[in-house]
Design a protein around this motif. Structure first.
Motif, PDB file in Angstrom:
ATOM      1  N   GLU A  86     -33.328  15.806 -30.642  1.00 38.22           N
ATOM      2  CA  GLU A  86     -32.678  14.525 -30.385  1.00 38.22           C
ATOM      3  C   GLU A  86     -32.590  14.258 -28.882  1.00 38.22           C
ATOM      4  O   GLU A  86     -32.646  15.175 -28.065  1.00 38.22           O
ATOM      5  CB  GLU A  86     -31.291  14.490 -31.018  1.00 38.22           C
ATOM      6  N   ASN A  87     -32.516  12.984 -28.528  1.00 38.56           N
ATOM      7  CA  ASN A  87     -32.393  12.520 -27.137  1.00 38.56           C
ATOM      8  C   ASN A  87     -33.560  12.971 -26.257  1.00 38.56           C
ATOM      9  O   ASN A  87     -33.377  13.282 -25.084  1.00 38.56           O
ATOM     10  CB  ASN A  87     -31.070  12.969 -26.516  1.00 38.56           C
ATOM     11  N   SER A 143     -38.075  16.862 -35.645  1.00 35.48           N
ATOM     12  CA  SER A 143     -36.907  17.153 -36.474  1.00 35.48           C
ATOM     13  C   SER A 143     -36.357  15.847 -37.034  1.00 35.48           C
ATOM     14  O   SER A 143     -36.785  14.764 -36.663  1.00 35.48           O
ATOM     15  CB  SER A 143     -35.840  17.868 -35.645  1.00 35.48           C
ATOM     16  N   LYS A 145     -33.546  14.618 -36.410  1.00 35.71           N
ATOM     17  CA  LYS A 145     -32.758  13.941 -35.377  1.00 35.71           C
ATOM     18  C   LYS A 145     -33.631  13.297 -34.303  1.00 35.71           C
ATOM     19  O   LYS A 145     -33.133  12.547 -33.478  1.00 35.71           O
ATOM     20  CB  LYS A 145     -31.798  14.928 -34.726  1.00 35.71           C
ATOM     21  N   SER A 146     -34.922  13.592 -34.280  1.00 34.95           N
ATOM     22  CA  SER A 146     -35.795  13.002 -33.262  1.00 34.95           C
ATOM     23  C   SER A 146     -36.134  11.566 -33.653  1.00 34.95           C
ATOM     24  O   SER A 146     -36.098  11.191 -34.817  1.00 34.95           O
ATOM     25  CB  SER A 146     -37.071  13.825 -33.108  1.00 34.95           C
ATOM     26  N   SER A 147     -36.477  10.783 -32.659  1.00 33.38           N
ATOM     27  CA  SER A 147     -36.812   9.381 -32.914  1.00 33.38           C
ATOM     28  C   SER A 147     -38.332   9.226 -33.047  1.00 33.38           C
ATOM     29  O   SER A 147     -39.110  10.108 -32.662  1.00 33.38           O
ATOM     30  CB  SER A 147     -36.284   8.493 -31.792  1.00 33.38           C
ATOM     31  N   ASP A 150     -40.120   9.430 -29.736  1.00 28.95           N
ATOM     32  CA  ASP A 150     -40.416  10.776 -29.241  1.00 28.95           C
ATOM     33  C   ASP A 150     -41.745  11.275 -29.798  1.00 28.95           C
ATOM     34  O   ASP A 150     -42.534  11.907 -29.098  1.00 28.95           O
ATOM     35  CB  ASP A 150     -39.294  11.744 -29.627  1.00 28.95           C
TER      36      ASP A 150
END
Length: 182
Positions: A86-87, A143, A145-147, A150
């Motif tokens: 994430e992020n 994952s 949570k990844s965008s 990304d």
């Protein structure tokens, strides 16, 4: 007194009008049609989608998957795994997961550090093998949570560094654990 009109030499009763030949000037129409053609050519060129080829494997049922045996012999020094968190967090692992060649590295997706790392590994393999076909093999594992951005950035970095073989695969629980630790 008698009124007389001066006819200036004209014969009475006949009115002569000068007839002009009808002509259409097409100069303006040619200019407008040329501008329209140029406009539509430019807009059709700019409306083309910018895309990258991505080959994804077919999805098989469990029964079909058990019947397929896939053996791929790859040396550990050619294998690199990129975990997308994430992020914009990226964790790279060079070598086999159980026995990595070096400690996993953490990158920020907004910087060019991953690009430099991929170029260094590709150059290292080119120095060892001397064959561009035996280059780096990258597994990209996003994952939950990844965008999507990304993933697109990671695929762009593969195209920029000209990595010959890469694939987007599902993330495993061990990979998620490593991503959470880093």
């Amino acid at each position: 007194m008698e009124e007389r009109r001066n006819n200036f030499g004209r014969i009475e009763g006949r009115i002569r009008t000068k007839k002009l030949n009808a002509r259409v000037d097409l100069t303006a129409m040619v200019s407008v049609s040329f501008l329209l053609i140029v406009f539509f050519m430019l807009t059709s060129y700019m409306s083309r989608p910018q895309c990258m080829d991505l080959g994804m494997p077919e999805k098989y049922d469990e029964e079909e998957r058990n019947g397929i045996i896939c053996i791929l012999e790859v040396s550990d020094d050619r294998d690199m795994t990129i975990l997308l968190g994430e992020n914009g967090k990226i964790v790279s692992n060079w070598g086999n997961f159980s026995s990595p060649k070096e400690e996993p590295k953490v990158f920020n997706g907004n910087t060019n550090d991953l690009t430099k790392e991929l170029r260094a590994k590709s150059q290292h393999l080119l120095d060892i093998y001397g064959d561009p076909k035996k280059g780096l093999i990258v597994l990209i594992k996003p994952s939950k949570k990844s965008s999507y951005g990304d993933l697109v950035n990671a695929l762009d970095k593969m195209a920029i560094t000209r990595v010959p073989t890469y694939a987007v695969v599902d993330i495993t629980p061990e990979d998620e654990k490593l991503l959470a630790e880093k």
